[in-house]
Scaffold this motif. Structure first.
Motif, PDB file in Angstrom:
ATOM      1  N   MET A   1       0.878  -1.207  -0.035  1.00  0.00           N
ATOM      2  CA  MET A   1       0.080   0.065   0.090  1.00  0.00           C
ATOM      3  C   MET A   1       0.929   1.288   0.016  1.00  0.00           C
ATOM      4  O   MET A   1       2.291   1.224   0.469  1.00  0.00           O
ATOM      5  CB  MET A   1      -0.915   0.121   1.103  1.00  0.00           C
ATOM      6  CG  MET A   1      -0.340   0.208   2.526  1.00  0.00           C
ATOM      7  SD  MET A   1      -1.329  -0.034   3.921  1.00  0.00           S
ATOM      8  CE  MET A   1      -1.659  -1.805   3.825  1.00  0.00           C
ATOM      9  N   LEU A   2       0.320   2.258  -0.294  1.00  0.00           N
ATOM     10  CA  LEU A   2       1.140   3.574  -0.496  1.00  0.00           C
ATOM     11  C   LEU A   2       0.654   4.370   0.407  1.00  0.00           C
ATOM     12  O   LEU A   2      -0.820   4.598   0.985  1.00  0.00           O
ATOM     13  CB  LEU A   2       0.693   4.227  -1.799  1.00  0.00           C
ATOM     14  CG  LEU A   2       1.534   5.612  -2.256  1.00  0.00           C
ATOM     15  CD1 LEU A   2       3.171   5.114  -2.286  1.00  0.00           C
ATOM     16  CD2 LEU A   2       1.170   6.063  -3.217  1.00  0.00           C
ATOM     17  N   TRP A  93      11.498  -5.962  -0.197  1.00  0.00           N
ATOM     18  CA  TRP A  93      11.130  -5.049   0.607  1.00  0.00           C
ATOM     19  C   TRP A  93      12.125  -4.425   1.354  1.00  0.00           C
ATOM     20  O   TRP A  93      12.674  -4.583   2.400  1.00  0.00           O
ATOM     21  CB  TRP A  93       9.912  -5.437   1.767  1.00  0.00           C
ATOM     22  CG  TRP A  93       8.753  -5.680   1.028  1.00  0.00           C
ATOM     23  CD1 TRP A  93       8.235  -7.176   0.987  1.00  0.00           C
ATOM     24  CD2 TRP A  93       7.591  -4.977   0.838  1.00  0.00           C
ATOM     25  NE1 TRP A  93       7.132  -6.979   0.449  1.00  0.00           N
ATOM     26  CE2 TRP A  93       6.538  -5.887   0.196  1.00  0.00           C
ATOM     27  CE3 TRP A  93       7.436  -3.476   0.606  1.00  0.00           C
ATOM     28  CZ2 TRP A  93       5.437  -5.270  -0.262  1.00  0.00           C
ATOM     29  CZ3 TRP A  93       6.312  -3.312   0.273  1.00  0.00           C
ATOM     30  CH2 TRP A  93       5.261  -3.836  -0.064  1.00  0.00           C
ATOM     31  N   ARG A 101       6.653   9.728   0.657  1.00  0.00           N
ATOM     32  CA  ARG A 101       5.591   8.640   0.572  1.00  0.00           C
ATOM     33  C   ARG A 101       6.484   7.244   0.610  1.00  0.00           C
ATOM     34  O   ARG A 101       7.402   7.403   0.205  1.00  0.00           O
ATOM     35  CB  ARG A 101       4.885   8.912  -0.944  1.00  0.00           C
ATOM     36  CG  ARG A 101       3.935   9.956  -0.925  1.00  0.00           C
ATOM     37  CD  ARG A 101       3.235   9.869  -2.266  1.00  0.00           C
ATOM     38  NE  ARG A 101       2.291  10.919  -2.401  1.00  0.00           N
ATOM     39  CZ  ARG A 101       1.335  11.134  -3.272  1.00  0.00           C
ATOM     40  NH1 ARG A 101       1.420  10.299  -4.464  1.00  0.00           N
ATOM     41  NH2 ARG A 101       0.590  12.166  -3.420  1.00  0.00           N
ATOM     42  N   LEU A 103       6.268   2.953   0.108  1.00  0.00           N
ATOM     43  CA  LEU A 103       5.546   1.598  -0.187  1.00  0.00           C
ATOM     44  C   LEU A 103       5.444   0.711   0.939  1.00  0.00           C
ATOM     45  O   LEU A 103       6.650   0.490   1.251  1.00  0.00           O
ATOM     46  CB  LEU A 103       6.064   1.305  -1.426  1.00  0.00           C
ATOM     47  CG  LEU A 103       5.189  -0.021  -1.992  1.00  0.00           C
ATOM     48  CD1 LEU A 103       3.649   0.323  -2.674  1.00  0.00           C
ATOM     49  CD2 LEU A 103       5.727  -0.439  -3.247  1.00  0.00           C
ATOM     50  N   CYS A 104       4.468   0.447   1.789  1.00  0.00           N
ATOM     51  CA  CYS A 104       4.570  -0.569   2.726  1.00  0.00           C
ATOM     52  C   CYS A 104       3.965  -1.787   2.534  1.00  0.00           C
ATOM     53  O   CYS A 104       2.876  -1.893   1.922  1.00  0.00           O
ATOM     54  CB  CYS A 104       3.555   0.373   4.013  1.00  0.00           C
ATOM     55  SG  CYS A 104       4.614   1.858   4.531  1.00  0.00           S
TER      56      CYS A 104
END
Length: 323
Positions: A1-2, A93, A101, A103-104
């Motif tokens: 998700m962002l 990751w 921002r 990305l998680c």
């Protein structure tokens, strides 16, 4: 998700991470072990959060079987040695949250209901460290009415543990460390806080710390294990010593004493998502007041100055990156 990063904790030892003194990293990468942010977009298989939600990102990605990594940071779970699977996890990751921002992975993100109304969101960047401390304390069972000692209370993780123990109803919290100024600040939190300044003598320190039911060791690297063993000696019968810090020493635990006093020695690393929710409820309800923590903020435009400030900030103080 962002995720739009609202604030990210810059740990005091970040400079050591950058210079390679805390382990290897899959460079190049964006550093950053945890943050509070606002969800911008989610993948089709994400159902526990939605765009607009305020979330905590813990960085802890668990593939099961003891394979865990900290996204954007040093440290591996399980044996700590890593292997082929953790190498692939870190390759996929690698980027952390020191950015506008991020990305998680969905597994590292926990919703914070009501956090959009919190008056000072930058303070919530300290939440993941409170959760690491809470996970260690929870390993010893409920704290209400019990006497707790925090060894290394003058560091950021130890200071977080003092706040959590008080919020969860400990009868007394003995803050143990070397900095008199930091101990005095902890004592000002309330009448349930006792302090002990380490002397370096195991017997003297054990007497000054205890007797306690729970001792949490949050010390960093130390030249000897004496302070940790003094914490062990300070325990009452059936007490628990929890190791959550960065001591790089072997501990000589006397078999007969451990057995006859029915003591427990536990290890704790990082935090699970349930603990994040528990600690957030303590903060949201006011039982854990983050105004006790000194907040210093930095931006993205001066990384060297930010690392220097973080290294000089400890105890009940922390640096938050606000992009």
């Amino acid at each position: 998700m962002l995720v739009e990063v609202l604030a990210a904790h810059v740990p005091a030892y970040t400079g050591k991470v950058v210079t390679g003194h805390r382990g290897g990293l899959p460079v190049p990468l964006i550093l950053g072990p945890s943050c509070v942010g606002r969800v911008i977009a989610v993948a089709p298989d994400v159902f526990h959060v939605a765009p607009g939600d305020i979330v905590a990102d813990t960085a802890l990605l668990d593939a099961g079987g003891g394979d865990e990594i900290l996204v954007g940071w040093v440290g591996l779970g399980g044996s700590g040695a890593g292997g082929e699977r953790t190498d692939r996890m870190r390759a996929q990751w690698r980027d952390g949250v020191f950015a506008e921002r991020a990305l998680c992975a969905k597994e590292t993100v926990v919703e914070l209901p009501g956090a959009d109304a919190y008056p000072d969101p930058a303070r919530l960047a300290f939440l993941p460290w409170l959760c690491i401390a809470a996970s260690g304390l929870h390993a010893a069972g409920p704290l209400a009415g019990r006497d707790v000692a925090v060894i290394g209370a003058t560091g950021q993780l130890g200071g977080a543990a003092v706040l959590v123990a008080l919020a969860e109803g400990a009868a007394t919290v003995t803050a143990v460390g070397r900095s008199r100024a930091a101990l005095d600040r902890l004592a000002a939190l309330g009448p349930r806080v006792r302090t002990h300044r380490l002397t370096g003598d195991r017997a003297t320190d054990a007497a000054g710390i205890g007797p306690v039911d729970v001792a949490l060791d949050a010390l960093g690297a130390t030249p000897t294990p004496d302070a940790t063993l003094a914490a062990y000696d300070s325990l009452r019968g059936r007490g628990t010593l929890v190791l959550v810090g960065g001591v790089r020493q072997d501990l000589a635990i006397p078999y007969g004493d451990l057995m006859h006093r029915r003591l427990t020695v536990r290890g704790s690393w990082m935090s699970d998502n349930a603990t994040v929710s528990t600690v957030w409820r303590l903060v949201r309800s006011g039982l854990l007041d983050l105004s006790a923590v000194e907040l210093l903020t930095v931006g993205l435009d001066g990384p060297a100055a930010a690392l220097d400030l973080a290294e000089r900030t400890t105890g009940l103080g922390f640096v938050a990156l606000v992009p």
